[in-house]
Structure formats: C-alpha cells, structure tokens
Design an enzyme around this catalytic site. Structure first.
Site: not given
Ligand code: ATP
Ligand code: MG
Length: 564
Positions: A263, A273, A37
């Site tokens: 994760r 984020k 995102e």
């Molecule tokens: P955050 O928790 O940092 O806000 P998010 O999952 O909301 O992360 P996205 O932009 O939706 O952020 O993530 C894009 C992709 O990266 C998704 O498929 C998510 O599952 C993966 N992702 C995000 N954080 C991690 C992590 N710490 N380890 C592995 N994969 C991750």
């Molecule tokens: Mg997300």
C-alpha cells in the site's frame, strides 16, 4: 479511459499477467476491479489502486469494474458511494457502466453458504466471540475445535435459515468455514463467514440481519463478476489461501488470481479511512474535502490535477515491500503539470503601499502581458499600472542584510512587466515604527524592462495597481502533521497535527483580470506558487484562493530546520 502518455509501465503484477497471457490461463482476458468500501472518502492510497486496476485493464485491452464492497452495514452510506463515483470519474477513469454492489449479491452469497453447509464444509458455531478467539490459538499454538464443529448438516442448515429469519440475537451464532483448526495459517482455522448483525444497510435496509464477512464476500463477488486478477494490498496475503479455498470448494469456473502489492504510505499525513473519519468527526478539519486532507476530494479542492495524481501513481510504481513515499514527490508532480498549463498572473499576499512620486496622479497605463512565457496559446491580458501600487511586504526592507537584493532605501529594482523604480523615502507608523508606505521614483525610459544606458538591477518584484486591484482571501497550507510518520509515534496521532497547517490571509490584492476567475481555475501567482479558486468559498464578490503548492520544494528545507 484515461490516456497516460508515457512508456508502458512494467512491474511484478504485469509480469504475472504477461505470464497468464502466454499460458492462456484466462483465455487472454484481463478483468480487474476497484472495490472500495463506501465507509469514507477515497484518499491518495486508493488512487494508487484505482490507477493500477484501471491502468492494467486499459493496457491489456480488458475491463475494470467499480464495485462498492458494501457488506458491513455500519458506517456505509450513499454519500460515500456518491463521493467515490465522483472521485474515480474525476481521476479520469471510466467503468463503462459496470458499477456493481456486493450488496446486490447477498442472495447469491447466501446460496453459496448453503451449498457449503450441504457439503459439510460450513457449520453454525454458537461459541461467543471471545471463545472463538480463545479457540483460535496463536502463531505457535494450534487452534482447538469448537464443540459445535460436528453438528449435522440438517441442524446447520436449519440454524442458518433461522439466523437469516431473525430468530437469534446478534452474536449468538456465526457461520464458520470448516477447514482446519491446526493449520499453520491462522486465517484457515475455521474462519467466520457470516454473522448476525441487526443494523440498517443503506441499500438493503432491514431486509438482512446476517451479513457475509469480507473474506467470503470478496472472492465470490470477484468470481460472480468474472474478474481475472484480483489486486489487493499486502495485508491480504495470508487470506489468499482462504480466497482460493472458498472458490475451490464451490467448484466455481471463474477463479480469479489474487495478487497483493504494497500500500501507499505518504509522509506527513495519514492514509487510513478510520483515521481520516476521526479527523472529520472531531472537527480537526473542515470536512472530507478540507484542502489539507490526503483525500481525492481535498486534493481536488486544493487544486491538484488528476493528471498530476495519475503521474505520481505511475512514478511510485508497485512493489511487494512497504515504503514511505515523500510528499515532495507528489508536490513535484503537481508543480510539473501546472508549470505547463497554469496562466501566470500577479497577486500580492501581504500588501505594502508604494507611491511613485514622479508618476502623474491622473495617469494609468496598461501592460499587455502574456499568460505564459512558453505557451502563447494561453494568450495575454492587460495589466493596469498607476501611481500607487501594492508590493509584497517582504520584498522591502528598511535595513537589508547583505544578501537581500530586493527593494530598500536608495535601491533600484525592476517591476515585473515594467519600469525600474528606486526607493527614495518611507513613511512609518509613528506608534509602531512599522513602514506603511514606500515612496519611489520611476525611470520612464525603462518601460521595456531594460534601461537604455545598460544599467542593471538585482531583482524583479511583483506588484498590483492599488486602485485597479481586487481583494481576495488566500489560504496557505503547510504540512498536515508535524512529524513524518504520525502513526509511528506514541499516543494519539492527532497530537501530531501541525497547528500551522493553515494560514489565512484575508487582505490580499490581485490583478483585476482575476475578478471573474472561475471556481476551480488554477493560476501561477508569479514568485508565490500555484493557486486555485476555492470551488466552495469563492464568489465573484469575495474571491478565495488556495495555494496548491509553492513554486519550489520547501519540504527538505523545513525538515532541515526541524532537525536543528
Ligand atoms: P483504509 O485502510 O484507508 O481504511 P481500506 O483498504 O479499508 O483502506 P477499501 O475501501 O477497502 O479501504 O479499499 C479499496 C481498495 O483500495 C482496496 O483494494 C485496497 O487494497 C486499496 N487501498 C486502500 N488503501 C490503499 C493504500 N494506502 N495504497 C494502495 N491501495 C490502497
Ligand atoms: Mg477494506
């Protein structure tokens, strides 16, 4: 596609794909996607997902799309899109033109929602957000049906159209999937799939005032792109039945398999984020690319290599249970990579003047010194030597304790690339008593680094020639947070930021070959660590270096100290 020169990894996700290959579930195809995102910069956790998705696609001869999962207008910006593109590219991956935006699917998603309405599988609910929450029930109590659940198809269709047309205030109506209010899985209790939200979207502007929820948009975006394996993190495990339900109800041929993995969590930092936005917003860091940040942009600026990050992601592997990975492992990967390729140079962080009394005042010579002890391909450079040098302040002690083997009064040491020198005198600041200049004699017979008479010294120290050296600012970094798991502590996580995470030293002196060092180039300063020319703050007239990582792991030691 990036080449990863190590044995093909194996894990439970690849096992699932192997099984699908055997049974021809997806006709031998593998199509993955990385769906960030654009509401922040990518961090090292995202890198794990990037490496996994692109890595799997490459391994199975498939494809991996880059998709901006931009269905929530608040907080999404083009700047973030640009940063994501830059970072994924820099990590070494290529989406071969398949850059997609969920926002491009809005019309199609709307039509899918209409299809659900027409089949009696979605309804407009006019309860307030609080009421919806109350109706949802808990893990132990079933949910209650909304009184709007049995609206007619015609009424639902009409209301949904009017929601889109902007006739209603934000929050007055939502579209919900009509599934099962007593499902043991709370996610399945008539989840909201559309809401009214008047906000400017960075791509669609004000064209829409209703936006699809993640659970609705994500599976359909995957299906539209004919993704085969939709890999996401564990928190979506309970959402998988909803993912499947939506695609099943719409009878879509392209029905990807969602697979969840744990994760990445790293100690002494935060990988979320939302938290990182807070640090940027509060000015706790200089920006998303602050070299202390666990973002790809921060790591790039600090001097980490994409190879090291990819190697790290491969080493940690993928699993189904959460774990906290040691930052030392990431640093180890960085060090391992730089050890192979970084040219060795001499630099002094905290200079102490050293005068060689028996070296002629007007004389200077040059040592032809290789850039890398094992890699002659890196070539060599000339290091000037003269009567007045700078050495590291901490390489001299007036009254050394027993285990101090470096320079001290009466003690002889070797200068890197050159002569033996012996300390014969010191000059002190009359007020503070601090040693401000060390006087030595040198042995002209030891230019090779060895004494013809076979005498030995206990230490070799680095140095630069005072008049030839160039000034520089150097930034040293320590742990970002004082505690291993800042999110696991009580109260505001920013309380646990390490106030000593950045130390700027502005009077460093470097060997003259570094004068024109290109922004972003990396070196080993002998005995001090790996350093990178800051791509933003450095200029030919005012060099600035970031320490990427020290030569040896100091994390274990630091933790030990703290526990005392
Ligand atoms: P955050 O928790 O940092 O806000 P998010 O999952 O909301 O992360 P996205 O932009 O939706 O952020 O993530 C894009 C992709 O990266 C998704 O498929 C998510 O599952 C993966 N992702 C995000 N954080 C991690 C992590 N710490 N380890 C592995 N994969 C991750
Ligand atoms: Mg997300």
């Amino acid at each position: 596609m990036a080449q990863i020169n190590s044995p093909t990894p194996s894990d439970f996700i690849r096992d699932i794909i192997d099984e699908h290959m055997k049974t021809s579930r997806f006709h031998g195809c593998v199509a993955t996607r990385f769906p960030p995102e654009p509401n922040g910069y990518l961090h090292i956790g995202h890198a794990k997902s990037v490496c996994l998705n692109f890595g799997i696609a490459a391994q199975y001869g498939g494809t991996c799309n880059l998709r901006m999962d931009d269905t929530d207008p608040s907080g999404e910006t083009q700047e973030y899109v640009d940063s994501i593109i830059r970072d994924v590219k820099w990590l070494g991956f290529d989406w071969e033109g398949r850059l997609y935006y969920a926002s491009d699917y809005y019309e199609q998603l709307y039509q899918y929602a209409v299809q659900l309405i027409k089949e009696g599988k979605a309804y407009v609910c006019s309860l307030s957000a609080d009421e919806i929450r109350e109706h949802r029930g808990t893990l132990t109590e079933p949910g209650k049906e909304s009184l709007y659940r049995n609206r007619s198809i015609e009424e639902n269709f009409d209301l949904f159209n009017r929601m889109r047309a902007g006739e209603f205030e934000d929050g007055t109506h939502v579209l919900r999937a009509r599934i099962d209010m007593v499902s043991p899985n709370i996610v399945m209790r008539d989840p909201v799939i559309y809401r009214i939200k008047r906000a400017h979207h960075y791509r669609t502007g004000t064209k829409w005032c209703i936006y699809p929820m993640y659970d609705f948009a994500h599976c359909l975006s995957d299906s539209i792109e004919k993704i085969t394996h939709s890999i996401c993190t564990l928190e979506f495990e309970n959402n998988r039945p909803l993912y499947d339900w939506i695609l099943d109800q719409l009878k879509l041929d392209a029905h990807p398999q969602q697979i969840e993995f744990a994760r990445l969590n790293l100690n002494y930092t935060v990988l979320s984020k939302r938290r990182l936005i807070e640090l940027v917003g509060k000015g706790s860091v200089t920006g998303w690319d602050d070299p202390r940040m666990p973002t790809i942009a921060g790591m790039r600026r600090r001097g980490y290599t994409p190879e090291a990050i990819r190697n790290f992601c491969e080493r940690i592997g993928v699993a189904k249970n959460d774990s906290l990975i040691d930052m030392a492992l990431l640093e180890h990967c960085v060090r391992e990579d730089l050890n192979e390729r970084a040219p060795r140079v001499l630099g002094v962080l905290r200079p102490l003047r050293l005068v060689i009394d028996n070296y002629p005042e007007d004389q200077a010579e040059e040592f032809d010194s290789p850039y890398h002890p094992q890699n002659p391909e890196l070539g060599s450079r000339k290091v000037p030597f003269s009567r007045t040098l700078y050495i590291e302040r901490e390489d001299f002690m007036e009254n050394p304790p027993k285990k101090f083997y470096r320079l001290a009064p009466g003690r002889e040491v070797r200068l890197r690339y050159g002569y033996f020198i012996k300390c014969v005198d010191v000059l002190k600041d009359p007020k503070t008593g601090e040693v401000v200049e060390v006087h030595c004699t040198y042995d002209p017979e030891t230019r090779s680094g060895f004494a013809p008479d076979g005498r030995k010294v206990d230490a070799t120290i680095h140095w630069v020639s005072a008049e030839h050296s160039v000034p520089a600012e150097v930034r040293l970094y320590d742990r970002f947070f004082k505690v291993a798991n800042p999110m696991g502590e009580e109260g505001d996580f920013t309380k646990y930021l390490n106030p000593k995470s950045l130390e700027r030293i502005d009077s460093c002196r470097l060997e003259p070959s570094l004068k024109g060092a290109a922004p972003g180039s990396r070196y080993q300063f002998e005995r001090l660590g790996y350093f990178c020319v800051d791509p933003i703050d450095s200029s030919p007239g005012k060099l600035a270096f970031n320490r990427i990582v020290p030569l040896r792991d100091s994390w274990g030691k630091m933790t030990g100290q703290e526990n005392k």
